[in-house]
Write a protein that holds these residues in place. Structure first.
Motif, PDB file in Angstrom:
ATOM      1  N   LEU A 132      -0.344   0.470   0.695  1.00 48.68           N
ATOM      2  CA  LEU A 132      -1.071  -0.577  -0.030  1.00 48.68           C
ATOM      3  C   LEU A 132      -2.251  -1.048   0.816  1.00 48.68           C
ATOM      4  O   LEU A 132      -2.077  -1.535   1.924  1.00 48.68           O
ATOM      5  CB  LEU A 132      -0.138  -1.756  -0.324  1.00 48.68           C
ATOM      6  N   VAL A 133      -3.446  -0.892   0.255  1.00 48.17           N
ATOM      7  CA  VAL A 133      -4.644  -1.316   0.984  1.00 48.17           C
ATOM      8  C   VAL A 133      -5.417  -2.406   0.249  1.00 48.17           C
ATOM      9  O   VAL A 133      -6.372  -2.961   0.789  1.00 48.17           O
ATOM     10  CB  VAL A 133      -5.591  -0.112   1.242  1.00 48.17           C
ATOM     11  N   ARG A 134      -4.980  -2.711  -0.992  1.00 46.40           N
ATOM     12  CA  ARG A 134      -5.744  -3.679  -1.784  1.00 46.40           C
ATOM     13  C   ARG A 134      -4.851  -4.271  -2.858  1.00 46.40           C
ATOM     14  O   ARG A 134      -3.968  -3.584  -3.387  1.00 46.40           O
ATOM     15  CB  ARG A 134      -6.962  -2.979  -2.412  1.00 46.40           C
ATOM     16  N   GLN A 135      -5.064  -5.536  -3.180  1.00 46.37           N
ATOM     17  CA  GLN A 135      -4.363  -6.192  -4.277  1.00 46.37           C
ATOM     18  C   GLN A 135      -5.376  -6.784  -5.245  1.00 46.37           C
ATOM     19  O   GLN A 135      -6.429  -7.281  -4.831  1.00 46.37           O
ATOM     20  CB  GLN A 135      -3.441  -7.295  -3.755  1.00 46.37           C
ATOM     21  N   GLU A 136      -5.048  -6.714  -6.528  1.00 47.28           N
ATOM     22  CA  GLU A 136      -5.889  -7.286  -7.574  1.00 47.28           C
ATOM     23  C   GLU A 136      -5.013  -8.131  -8.498  1.00 47.28           C
ATOM     24  O   GLU A 136      -3.825  -7.853  -8.644  1.00 47.28           O
ATOM     25  CB  GLU A 136      -6.605  -6.196  -8.369  1.00 47.28           C
ATOM     26  N   PRO A 137      -5.590  -9.180  -9.155  1.00 48.61           N
ATOM     27  CA  PRO A 137      -4.762 -10.127  -9.901  1.00 48.61           C
ATOM     28  C   PRO A 137      -4.190  -9.614 -11.215  1.00 48.61           C
ATOM     29  O   PRO A 137      -3.202 -10.149 -11.704  1.00 48.61           O
ATOM     30  CB  PRO A 137      -5.719 -11.302 -10.145  1.00 48.61           C
ATOM     31  N   ASP A 138      -4.805  -8.583 -11.823  1.00 49.88           N
ATOM     32  CA  ASP A 138      -4.300  -8.109 -13.110  1.00 49.88           C
ATOM     33  C   ASP A 138      -4.638  -6.638 -13.289  1.00 49.88           C
ATOM     34  O   ASP A 138      -5.324  -6.022 -12.466  1.00 49.88           O
ATOM     35  CB  ASP A 138      -4.861  -8.945 -14.268  1.00 49.88           C
TER      36      ASP A 138
END
Length: 302
Positions: free
Chosen positions: A229-235
């Motif tokens: 996991l290198v990035r998170q987004e809200p939706d």
């Protein structure tokens, strides 16, 4: 609570409602504005509630206030009590108006369309006198709304481990791999193996939005590890836009990914076994709302 608390004190719902709003705002002026009363009047009512309970509920400061330890517990209980009172009041009004009831229903963000929407459409047609009050959120807030008594039923991504709730299967949805159009795995391929996605930089929404679905996705797509996991987004839409940027890949439910049709993204299926995620209908185990049972009866017909 102290012995000085009387039975009648607990039934001053107005003061409890005032305190519940103050607990959310943590600022007397803002809370008073929400309640449409003067700030001194709100302060007097909170002090009166504290006298009735025999304990301080808030620490007053020049910038607002904070809740005492007891105040935090009272705020939580007040929220649950007021939710029940509001729901009961709504049911009484519905009876007076000749309405068959109300269903406070929540969708989960990643599962719209298909059997979910079809079920609600059938319910509306079969029970036109039931008012459906619908909203959309992630699984975690939907579960919280059910447990707090704010919702009557909700669609959730499972597994959901809550003894106070019951769940019934609605649909299963295939997980697809979302790739940038220029990615080597996107060219001339129909299915992708698990080994090919090991250690690829991935984007995902925050685990707290739906812990069960998050963990199930990782377990099926990266069963031997290698989830990076290198990035998170809200939706989901922002997640797919991140994929379109060319830096990451993502595992996404087929229906949502195909409906969004984000340019720059290629969707590929996985080799067997096909990874899937469930959507289920959840409701409080002890519900007495007839509308919930009507909804379940329609689900039994499928």
């Amino acid at each position: 609570m102290p012995d000085s608390v009387t039975r009648d004190a607990w039934w001053d719902l107005r003061r409890l409602r005032y305190f519940a709003v103050l607990a959310e705002e943590l600022h007397f002026t803002r809370a008073a504005a929400r309640l449409h009363i003067a700030q001194p009047a709100l302060s007097q009512q909170i002090r009166a509630l504290e006298r009735e309970l025999g304990v301080p509920l808030v620490h007053r400061t020049s910038r607002g206030c904070t809740l005492t330890e007891v105040g935090q517990r009272v705020a939580a209980e007040a929220g649950r009590l007021l939710a029940e009172v509001d729901a009961g009041t709504a049911r009484i009004r519905d009876l007076v108006r000749g309405r068959d009831g109300r269903l406070r229903l929540a969708y989960t963000r990643s599962a719209r369309g298909g059997r979910v929407d079809a079920l609600v459409t059938r319910f509306r047609a079969a029970h036109p006198d039931v008012e459906v009050v619908a909203e959309t959120a992630w699984t975690a807030p939907n579960v919280a709304g059910l447990l707090a008594g704010r919702l009557d039923a909700a669609f959730v991504r499972t597994p959901v481990e809550e003894p106070g709730l019951r769940c019934r299967f609605v649909d299963a949805e295939e997980l697809l791999l979302a790739l940038p159009t220029g990615h080597p795995l996107a060219a001339g391929r129909r299915r992708i193996s698990r080994a090919e996605v090991v250690d690829l930089p991935a984007v995902m929404w925050p685990r707290e939005n739906g812990p069960g679905m998050f963990d199930r996705t990782i377990a099926q797509v990266w069963p031997q590890g290698g989830f990076r996991l290198v990035r998170q987004e809200p939706d989901d839409e922002q997640l797919l836009r991140a994929v379109a940027g060319g830096d990451v890949v993502a595992a996404v439910p087929a229906g949502r990914a195909r409906a969004l049709k984000v340019p720059g993204v290629r969707l590929r299926r996985f080799t067997a076994p096909t990874p899937t995620v469930d959507v289920r209908l959840a409701w409080p185990r002890d519900t007495t709302n007839p509308a919930v049972h009507h909804l379940l009866a329609l689900l039994d017909e499928d």
